[in-house]
Design a protein around this motif. Sequence first.
Motif, PDB file in Angstrom:
ATOM      1  N   TYR A 101       7.095   5.527   4.909  1.00  0.00           N
ATOM      2  CA  TYR A 101       5.934   4.926   4.250  1.00  0.00           C
ATOM      3  C   TYR A 101       4.965   5.989   3.747  1.00  0.00           C
ATOM      4  N   ALA A 102       4.820   7.089   4.474  1.00  0.00           N
ATOM      5  CA  ALA A 102       3.952   8.169   4.011  1.00  0.00           C
ATOM      6  C   ALA A 102       4.467   8.760   2.701  1.00  0.00           C
ATOM      7  N   GLN A 103       5.780   8.931   2.597  1.00  0.00           N
ATOM      8  CA  GLN A 103       6.353   9.467   1.365  1.00  0.00           C
ATOM      9  C   GLN A 103       6.184   8.491   0.213  1.00  0.00           C
ATOM     10  N   ARG A 104       6.429   7.212   0.466  1.00  0.00           N
ATOM     11  CA  ARG A 104       6.316   6.222  -0.612  1.00  0.00           C
ATOM     12  C   ARG A 104       4.873   6.107  -1.115  1.00  0.00           C
ATOM     13  N   LEU A 105       3.921   6.204  -0.210  1.00  0.00           N
ATOM     14  CA  LEU A 105       2.524   6.142  -0.650  1.00  0.00           C
ATOM     15  C   LEU A 105       2.136   7.409  -1.416  1.00  0.00           C
ATOM     16  N   ALA A 106       2.707   8.537  -1.037  1.00  0.00           N
ATOM     17  CA  ALA A 106       2.474   9.756  -1.820  1.00  0.00           C
ATOM     18  C   ALA A 106       3.013   9.597  -3.230  1.00  0.00           C
ATOM     19  N   GLU A 107       4.144   8.900  -3.359  1.00  0.00           N
ATOM     20  CA  GLU A 107       4.693   8.633  -4.687  1.00  0.00           C
ATOM     21  C   GLU A 107       3.744   7.782  -5.519  1.00  0.00           C
ATOM     22  N   GLN A 108       2.878   7.043  -4.848  1.00  0.00           N
ATOM     23  CA  GLN A 108       1.907   6.200  -5.550  1.00  0.00           C
ATOM     24  C   GLN A 108       0.559   6.899  -5.745  1.00  0.00           C
ATOM     25  N   GLY A 109       0.470   8.183  -5.395  1.00  0.00           N
ATOM     26  CA  GLY A 109      -0.730   8.957  -5.696  1.00  0.00           C
ATOM     27  C   GLY A 109      -1.651   9.247  -4.531  1.00  0.00           C
ATOM     28  N   TYR A 110      -1.196   8.996  -3.306  1.00  0.00           N
ATOM     29  CA  TYR A 110      -2.020   9.235  -2.127  1.00  0.00           C
ATOM     30  C   TYR A 110      -1.562  10.481  -1.386  1.00  0.00           C
ATOM     31  N   ILE A 111      -2.507  11.240  -0.840  1.00  0.00           N
ATOM     32  CA  ILE A 111      -2.166  12.261   0.140  1.00  0.00           C
ATOM     33  C   ILE A 111      -2.062  11.546   1.482  1.00  0.00           C
ATOM     34  N   THR A 112      -0.972  11.752   2.184  1.00  0.00           N
ATOM     35  CA  THR A 112      -0.752  11.022   3.430  1.00  0.00           C
ATOM     36  C   THR A 112      -0.437  11.988   4.558  1.00  0.00           C
ATOM     37  N   ILE A 113      -0.696  11.537   5.770  1.00  0.00           N
ATOM     38  CA  ILE A 113      -0.372  12.323   6.955  1.00  0.00           C
ATOM     39  C   ILE A 113       0.202  11.409   8.018  1.00  0.00           C
ATOM     40  N   THR A 114       1.229  11.873   8.693  1.00  0.00           N
ATOM     41  CA  THR A 114       1.745  11.183   9.867  1.00  0.00           C
ATOM     42  C   THR A 114       2.088  12.233  10.907  1.00  0.00           C
ATOM     43  N   ALA A 115       1.616  12.037  12.124  1.00  0.00           N
ATOM     44  CA  ALA A 115       1.771  13.015  13.198  1.00  0.00           C
ATOM     45  C   ALA A 115       2.475  12.409  14.390  1.00  0.00           C
ATOM     46  N   ASP A 116       3.192  13.244  15.124  1.00  0.00           N
ATOM     47  CA  ASP A 116       3.721  12.799  16.406  1.00  0.00           C
ATOM     48  C   ASP A 116       2.567  12.653  17.393  1.00  0.00           C
ATOM     49  N   ALA A 117       2.572  11.565  18.127  1.00  0.00           N
ATOM     50  CA  ALA A 117       1.532  11.339  19.119  1.00  0.00           C
ATOM     51  C   ALA A 117       1.525  12.455  20.154  1.00  0.00           C
ATOM     52  N   ALA A 118       0.352  12.754  20.691  1.00  0.00           N
ATOM     53  CA  ALA A 118       0.246  13.716  21.783  1.00  0.00           C
ATOM     54  C   ALA A 118       1.140  13.280  22.934  1.00  0.00           C
ATOM     55  N   TYR A 119       1.773  14.242  23.572  1.00  0.00           N
ATOM     56  CA  TYR A 119       2.700  14.006  24.692  1.00  0.00           C
ATOM     57  C   TYR A 119       4.034  13.425  24.242  1.00  0.00           C
TER      58      TYR A 119
END
Length: 354
Positions: A101-119
Amino acid sequence: MKSTGLPSILLAASLGALSGATGAADYKQNPFTLTYQGALTENRPGQVSIHPVTYKLHGLDIVANVYTPANYGKGNGGKSYPAVVVAHPNGGVKEQVAGLYAQRLAEQGYITITADAAYQGGSGGQPRNVDKPAYRIEDIHGMADFISQYAGVDASRLGLLGICGGGGYSLSAAQTDKRFKALATISMFNSGRVRRNGYVDSQLNTIQTRLQQASEARAQEAAGGPVRYSGDANLTDEQIAKLPFDLYRQGYEYYWKTHAHPNSTFKYTTSSLLDLMRFDATNQIELINQPLLMIAGSKADSLYMTEDAYAKATGTKDKELFLLQGATHIETYWKQPYLNQAVEKLTHFYGKSL
């Protein structure tokens, strides 16, 4: 407002890049270990790109992927972009559905971030696979901290997308973090309710027994003993087929087979239940006053959680429940036409709200 589909003219618009996103990819064959079909394999000039990053959150190393739109930073004359924080499902990692979903939203013009949760995943923290709501919520605040300072991001246009368990934690994060100007969830999973009551409220008669087990696990950890884990199982195909819920059957298929990643696991520390079982994603949900979009499959056996949260979200005057007709919970992670519909709906929602 409740809606159940998209006009066909919208489905055809600007989604050509999604046509291949129906299956999975072998993480071993992807330089970024991404598991989803159509995942980036390299950064090319003028195209959507992925940027692995690491940052500190309360002393822990958090690993994340930032996705940037086509032509980002290339002669844009100081152009700024709206951004979306994407919170991954329970047991998931950034390389799976959250990355898709982060990649698809970037394709629509958004800078996106997704991180692995702590631990969890590739991020730091011991013992491994602690799953406390306060930590997951803080992860979301931390992603907002980082991406708000990222080059080209317009921090005044920051959105939040939570998937499955990340959706429940996003509801909590957005209650008080007003940097988020719009909030969307996909297949929202209320982790506290399920850990407390069982899935579809099927374990109400064992709550006290499970709380006792969690208390004993905490005592064992405090005494220096081995960490106990819950949710860890090695099931055969026959055992998986006999599981009572679509979410569990298809979840095992998704996480263990088609979209498997070595950092992804169902297990979590049993002592985490002390926090999980007193948590509820809908507690104080009326504090959400931002635009709210909740997306879920019409055939998802988890739909009851989205409907419950949607009804309780009385603090916003701009909310919509959007059903993907025919979709189960896990099918919203990868299967067309559900993915196409969800991305189109999200693009319209964030375009209007940010």
